[in-house]
Design a protein around this motif. Structure first.
Motif, PDB file in Angstrom:
ATOM      1  N   ALA A 114     -16.469  23.515  18.758  1.00 52.48           N
ATOM      2  CA  ALA A 114     -16.785  22.527  17.719  1.00 52.48           C
ATOM      3  C   ALA A 114     -17.795  21.505  18.227  1.00 52.48           C
ATOM      4  O   ALA A 114     -18.708  21.105  17.487  1.00 52.48           O
ATOM      5  CB  ALA A 114     -15.515  21.832  17.244  1.00 52.48           C
ATOM      6  N   LEU A 115     -17.665  21.095  19.471  1.00 57.48           N
ATOM      7  CA  LEU A 115     -18.622  20.137  20.041  1.00 57.48           C
ATOM      8  C   LEU A 115     -20.017  20.758  20.158  1.00 57.48           C
ATOM      9  O   LEU A 115     -21.022  20.115  19.832  1.00 57.48           O
ATOM     10  CB  LEU A 115     -18.134  19.638  21.398  1.00 57.48           C
ATOM     11  N   VAL A 116     -20.069  22.004  20.596  1.00 57.44           N
ATOM     12  CA  VAL A 116     -21.361  22.697  20.685  1.00 57.44           C
ATOM     13  C   VAL A 116     -21.955  22.872  19.288  1.00 57.44           C
ATOM     14  O   VAL A 116     -23.156  22.646  19.071  1.00 57.44           O
ATOM     15  CB  VAL A 116     -21.208  24.058  21.411  1.00 57.44           C
ATOM     16  N   ALA A 117     -21.124  23.259  18.330  1.00 63.17           N
ATOM     17  CA  ALA A 117     -21.595  23.454  16.957  1.00 63.17           C
ATOM     18  C   ALA A 117     -22.068  22.137  16.345  1.00 63.17           C
ATOM     19  O   ALA A 117     -23.063  22.110  15.606  1.00 63.17           O
ATOM     20  CB  ALA A 117     -20.492  24.072  16.102  1.00 63.17           C
ATOM     21  N   ALA A 118     -21.382  21.043  16.645  1.00 61.83           N
ATOM     22  CA  ALA A 118     -21.799  19.732  16.133  1.00 61.83           C
ATOM     23  C   ALA A 118     -23.173  19.363  16.679  1.00 61.83           C
ATOM     24  O   ALA A 118     -24.041  18.887  15.934  1.00 61.83           O
ATOM     25  CB  ALA A 118     -20.766  18.672  16.493  1.00 61.83           C
ATOM     26  N   ALA A 119     -23.379  19.603  17.972  1.00 62.12           N
ATOM     27  CA  ALA A 119     -24.684  19.311  18.575  1.00 62.12           C
ATOM     28  C   ALA A 119     -25.767  20.185  17.939  1.00 62.12           C
ATOM     29  O   ALA A 119     -26.861  19.699  17.619  1.00 62.12           O
ATOM     30  CB  ALA A 119     -24.629  19.539  20.083  1.00 62.12           C
ATOM     31  N   ALA A 120     -25.467  21.449  17.727  1.00 61.22           N
ATOM     32  CA  ALA A 120     -26.444  22.357  17.107  1.00 61.22           C
ATOM     33  C   ALA A 120     -26.752  21.935  15.677  1.00 61.22           C
ATOM     34  O   ALA A 120     -27.912  22.002  15.238  1.00 61.22           O
ATOM     35  CB  ALA A 120     -25.911  23.789  17.141  1.00 61.22           C
ATOM     36  N   LEU A 172     -17.563  19.411  13.216  1.00 60.03           N
ATOM     37  CA  LEU A 172     -16.320  19.154  13.948  1.00 60.03           C
ATOM     38  C   LEU A 172     -15.089  19.385  13.084  1.00 60.03           C
ATOM     39  O   LEU A 172     -14.143  20.059  13.497  1.00 60.03           O
ATOM     40  CB  LEU A 172     -16.299  17.723  14.487  1.00 60.03           C
ATOM     41  N   LEU A 173     -15.109  18.821  11.883  1.00 61.95           N
ATOM     42  CA  LEU A 173     -13.923  18.890  11.037  1.00 61.95           C
ATOM     43  C   LEU A 173     -13.792  20.218  10.308  1.00 61.95           C
ATOM     44  O   LEU A 173     -12.770  20.894  10.405  1.00 61.95           O
ATOM     45  CB  LEU A 173     -13.926  17.733  10.037  1.00 61.95           C
ATOM     46  N   GLU A 174     -14.829  20.565   9.583  1.00 64.71           N
ATOM     47  CA  GLU A 174     -14.732  21.785   8.774  1.00 64.71           C
ATOM     48  C   GLU A 174     -14.847  23.039   9.627  1.00 64.71           C
ATOM     49  O   GLU A 174     -14.134  24.008   9.415  1.00 64.71           O
ATOM     50  CB  GLU A 174     -15.789  21.757   7.676  1.00 64.71           C
ATOM     51  N   GLY A 175     -15.744  23.022  10.585  1.00 70.72           N
ATOM     52  CA  GLY A 175     -15.891  24.195  11.441  1.00 70.72           C
ATOM     53  C   GLY A 175     -14.846  24.255  12.533  1.00 70.72           C
ATOM     54  O   GLY A 175     -14.122  25.241  12.674  1.00 70.72           O
ATOM     55  N   GLY A 176     -14.742  23.188  13.309  1.00 74.10           N
ATOM     56  CA  GLY A 176     -13.853  23.187  14.461  1.00 74.10           C
ATOM     57  C   GLY A 176     -12.381  23.112  14.120  1.00 74.10           C
ATOM     58  O   GLY A 176     -11.590  23.969  14.521  1.00 74.10           O
ATOM     59  N   VAL A 177     -11.999  22.104  13.362  1.00 78.59           N
ATOM     60  CA  VAL A 177     -10.578  21.919  13.042  1.00 78.59           C
ATOM     61  C   VAL A 177     -10.077  23.026  12.116  1.00 78.59           C
ATOM     62  O   VAL A 177      -9.048  23.654  12.377  1.00 78.59           O
ATOM     63  CB  VAL A 177     -10.327  20.518  12.425  1.00 78.59           C
ATOM     64  N   ALA A 178     -10.816  23.278  11.047  1.00 84.06           N
ATOM     65  CA  ALA A 178     -10.384  24.319  10.108  1.00 84.06           C
ATOM     66  C   ALA A 178     -10.409  25.695  10.767  1.00 84.06           C
ATOM     67  O   ALA A 178      -9.488  26.497  10.585  1.00 84.06           O
ATOM     68  CB  ALA A 178     -11.269  24.307   8.868  1.00 84.06           C
TER      69      ALA A 178
END
Length: 149
Positions: free
Chosen positions: A28-34, A72-78
């Motif tokens: 999620a952190l990597v995806a947020a940065a991207a 973070l929320l929709e991709g990582g948490v979900a």
């Protein structure tokens, strides 16, 4: 010559032995940065990234932080919650997770498409959904077993 213990580890990845919450957090952190990079590149290319607020008529630029929070929320948490559910209840956790996330990705295009932004803004938002999914889904899928234990 491979013995039985080698055969058991062949189908596993480095992610399989990690707790799902840790895998989900890292991806999620990597995806947020991207996602933030996608936003920055779009802005540099002249995409307005402007939307109206709910019940408002004036367009305002979408804050860059919204891209990070969305990932973070929709991709990582979900995504992590779905992976946990698949691991717990699915007979084939990995393939169930991939199928469900593909359905979720397709459904996630509804909001950008129906938004009131420009076509370029809608395309960038849709691309960001794809980028986030490309980062999160494969890694979480590898963290899941192929079959329930």
């Amino acid at each position: 010559m491979a013995d039985r213990s080698d055969a058991a580890t062949l189908g596993r990845s480095q992610w399989t032995d990690q707790p799902l919450w840790r895998v989900g957090l890292v991806t999620a952190l990597v995806a947020a940065a991207a996602s933030v990079i996608v936003y920055a590149v779009a802005r540099a290319a002249g995409v307005p990234m402007e939307l109206t607020e709910v019940f408002e008529d004036e367009y305002e630029r979408m804050p860059m932080i919204n891209m990070a929070f969305g990932a973070l929320l929709e991709g990582g948490v979900a995504g992590t919650a779905l992976a946990v559910a698949c691991r717990r209840w699915a007979r084939r956790p990995r393939s169930s997770f991939v199928a469900l996330t593909l359905i979720g990705l397709i459904a996630s295009f509804v909001l950008p498409v129906i938004s009131d932004g420009t076509t370029a803004t809608k395309v960038v938002l849709s691309i960001s959904h794809i980028v986030v999914a490309i980062i999160i889904v494969p890694v979480l899928a590898l963290a899941l077993p192929r079959r329930a234990r």
